[in-house]
Enzyme design. Structure first.
Site, PDB file in Angstrom:
ATOM      1  N   CYS A  29       0.853  -1.186   0.000  1.00  0.00           N
ATOM      2  CA  CYS A  29       0.000   0.000   0.000  1.00  0.00           C
ATOM      3  C   CYS A  29       0.893   1.242   0.000  1.00  0.00           C
ATOM      4  O   CYS A  29       2.119   1.150   0.111  1.00  0.00           O
ATOM      5  CB  CYS A  29      -0.912   0.007   1.229  1.00  0.00           C
ATOM      6  SG  CYS A  29       0.003   0.154   2.793  1.00  0.00           S
ATOM      7  N   HIS A 145       0.507  -5.150  19.531  1.00  0.00           N
ATOM      8  CA  HIS A 145       0.883  -4.713  18.183  1.00  0.00           C
ATOM      9  C   HIS A 145       1.497  -3.318  18.265  1.00  0.00           C
ATOM     10  O   HIS A 145       1.021  -2.459  19.019  1.00  0.00           O
ATOM     11  CB  HIS A 145      -0.357  -4.707  17.285  1.00  0.00           C
ATOM     12  CG  HIS A 145      -0.067  -4.495  15.841  1.00  0.00           C
ATOM     13  ND1 HIS A 145       0.208  -3.256  15.303  1.00  0.00           N
ATOM     14  CD2 HIS A 145      -0.013  -5.368  14.791  1.00  0.00           C
ATOM     15  CE1 HIS A 145       0.415  -3.370  13.999  1.00  0.00           C
ATOM     16  NE2 HIS A 145       0.294  -4.634  13.667  1.00  0.00           N
ATOM     17  N   GLU A 147       1.387  -0.750  16.392  1.00  0.00           N
ATOM     18  CA  GLU A 147       0.491   0.374  16.129  1.00  0.00           C
ATOM     19  C   GLU A 147      -0.392   0.668  17.335  1.00  0.00           C
ATOM     20  O   GLU A 147      -0.564   1.825  17.730  1.00  0.00           O
ATOM     21  CB  GLU A 147      -0.385   0.095  14.895  1.00  0.00           C
ATOM     22  CG  GLU A 147      -1.279   1.279  14.567  1.00  0.00           C
ATOM     23  CD  GLU A 147      -2.244   1.017  13.422  1.00  0.00           C
ATOM     24  OE1 GLU A 147      -3.326   1.636  13.424  1.00  0.00           O
ATOM     25  OE2 GLU A 147      -1.913   0.212  12.534  1.00  0.00           O
ATOM     26  N   ASN A 245      -2.805  -7.037   8.965  1.00  0.00           N
ATOM     27  CA  ASN A 245      -3.721  -6.968   7.819  1.00  0.00           C
ATOM     28  C   ASN A 245      -3.708  -8.267   7.022  1.00  0.00           C
ATOM     29  O   ASN A 245      -4.731  -8.677   6.479  1.00  0.00           O
ATOM     30  CB  ASN A 245      -3.398  -5.748   6.945  1.00  0.00           C
ATOM     31  CG  ASN A 245      -2.193  -5.931   6.061  1.00  0.00           C
ATOM     32  OD1 ASN A 245      -2.302  -6.453   4.956  1.00  0.00           O
ATOM     33  ND2 ASN A 245      -1.021  -5.523   6.543  1.00  0.00           N
TER      34      ASN A 245
END
Length: 329
Positions: A29, A145, A147, A245
């Site tokens: 991405c 995680h 993030e 993801n």
């Protein structure tokens, strides 16, 4: 090599041929491309050592390639010698960091290049805004995680993490509290919706971000998998085990009773997975290199002739500007 695409979707499968359905969009991405290019530019223009806090993106192939070029991956800043060698640069990964980490870098006088994905930075800004107005912020994400850890660190006294509807039920927050929610950008949309619905039932005045936190690329890759998964006997998802993801793509298939496997590359394919399969789905998470798709398809050809077709649900045109320190004039 020749194009992977042998024709439009929907062909009949002849004789002993297998069909490969490629989900599109897939692979890198814009945020991942920006992060990798940032490290590459820093390596090109820096005389001193280049440290990267955590994996720049969650992909073992990408990390190994950058290590081979000279990047030094660390878990925490205290792994950098103190004092740091002249010209030392530290790059923050695409997943973002907490203000505490930024302060530690500033205190040591480290030269920082921030490769945080702009969509993650958006979530950090929302967390700060919600907390500043007095909200309890409920972050939907994966515990541990990078993030989630970074977002939790924006307003640690005001933010709590939930992963499931069970977590929502056990939240120690008064029913009349002012509550808002945010989400990790790489979650499975359908699972996250269930958690949000549970939050709304418990907190009817629940605040929400002005736009979805789950990023466009995550959503597109999930839509693409849904467009092919019911036609597949098995789905191969290219991505590393710690890629949220990519794991979400596997979960979508498994919840629809299609066997799905997460692989870093062709060497991870178990021939037993393909036994009896006439249609094989292939996709790649947002942190997986596009070239790995071709290698996987080539490996599948070793098991017999293939008809390869692509199913596209969106065209991605987003590009994110590089950090100022590494932009070319």
């Amino acid at each position: 090599m020749a194009s992977l695409i042998a024709g439009p979707g929907g062909e009949a499968v002849a004789g002993g041929e297998k069909k490969v359905l490629l989900a599109s969009p897939r692979a890198f991405c814009a945020g991942v491309e920006r992060a990798i290019q940032t490290v590459e530019r820093v390596l090109e223009c820096t005389a001193g050592p280049v440290y990267v806090r955590k994996q720049i993106v969650h992909n073992t192939v990408v990390v190994a390639d950058l290590q081979a070029r000279g990047a030094i991956f660390i878990d925490e800043l205290d792994e950098i010698p103190d004092p740091a060698p002249p010209g030392t640069v530290v790059v923050f990964s695409a997943h973002g960091v907490s203000p505490k980490v930024r302060a530690a870098a500033d205190q040591r006088g480290l030269q920082v290049v921030d490769a945080t994905c702009p969509l993650v930075a958006k979530v950090h800004a929302e967390a700060a805004r919600f907390a500043a107005r007095g909200d309890t912020v409920v972050l939907i994400g994966h515990r541990g995680h990078e993030e989630s850890e970074g977002t939790l660190g924006v307003a640690p006294q005001s933010t709590v993490l939930v992963q499931t509807t069970t977590d929502v039920a056990t939240l120690n927050i008064p029913a009349d509290a002012q509550v808002s929610y945010l989400t990790q950008t790489t979650l499975a949309v359908d699972e996250t919706t269930t958690v949000i619905d549970a939050l709304r039932r418990r907190f009817p005045q629940l605040g929400e971000p002005p736009s979805d936190d789950i990023c466009y690329a995550t959503t597109n890759r999930q839509r693409a998998v849904r467009s092919i998964v019911d036609e597949c006997d098995v789905l191969l998802v290219i991505g590393s085990q710690n890629s949220s993801n990519s794991q979400s793509l596997v979960g979508i298939a498994q919840r629809r009773d299609t066997p799905a496997y997460l692989i870093d590359g062709p060497d991870d394919i178990n021939p037993d997975w393909l036994t009896g399969a006439t249609t094989i789905g292939v996709t790649a998470g947002a942190s997986a290199p596009p070239g790995m798709v071709a290698l996987v398809v080539d490996a599948l050809r070793a098991h017999g002739p293939l008809i390869v077709s692509e199913r596209s649900v969106a065209t991605e045109t987003a590009r994110f500007i590089l950090p100022q320190q590494v932009r070319t004039p």
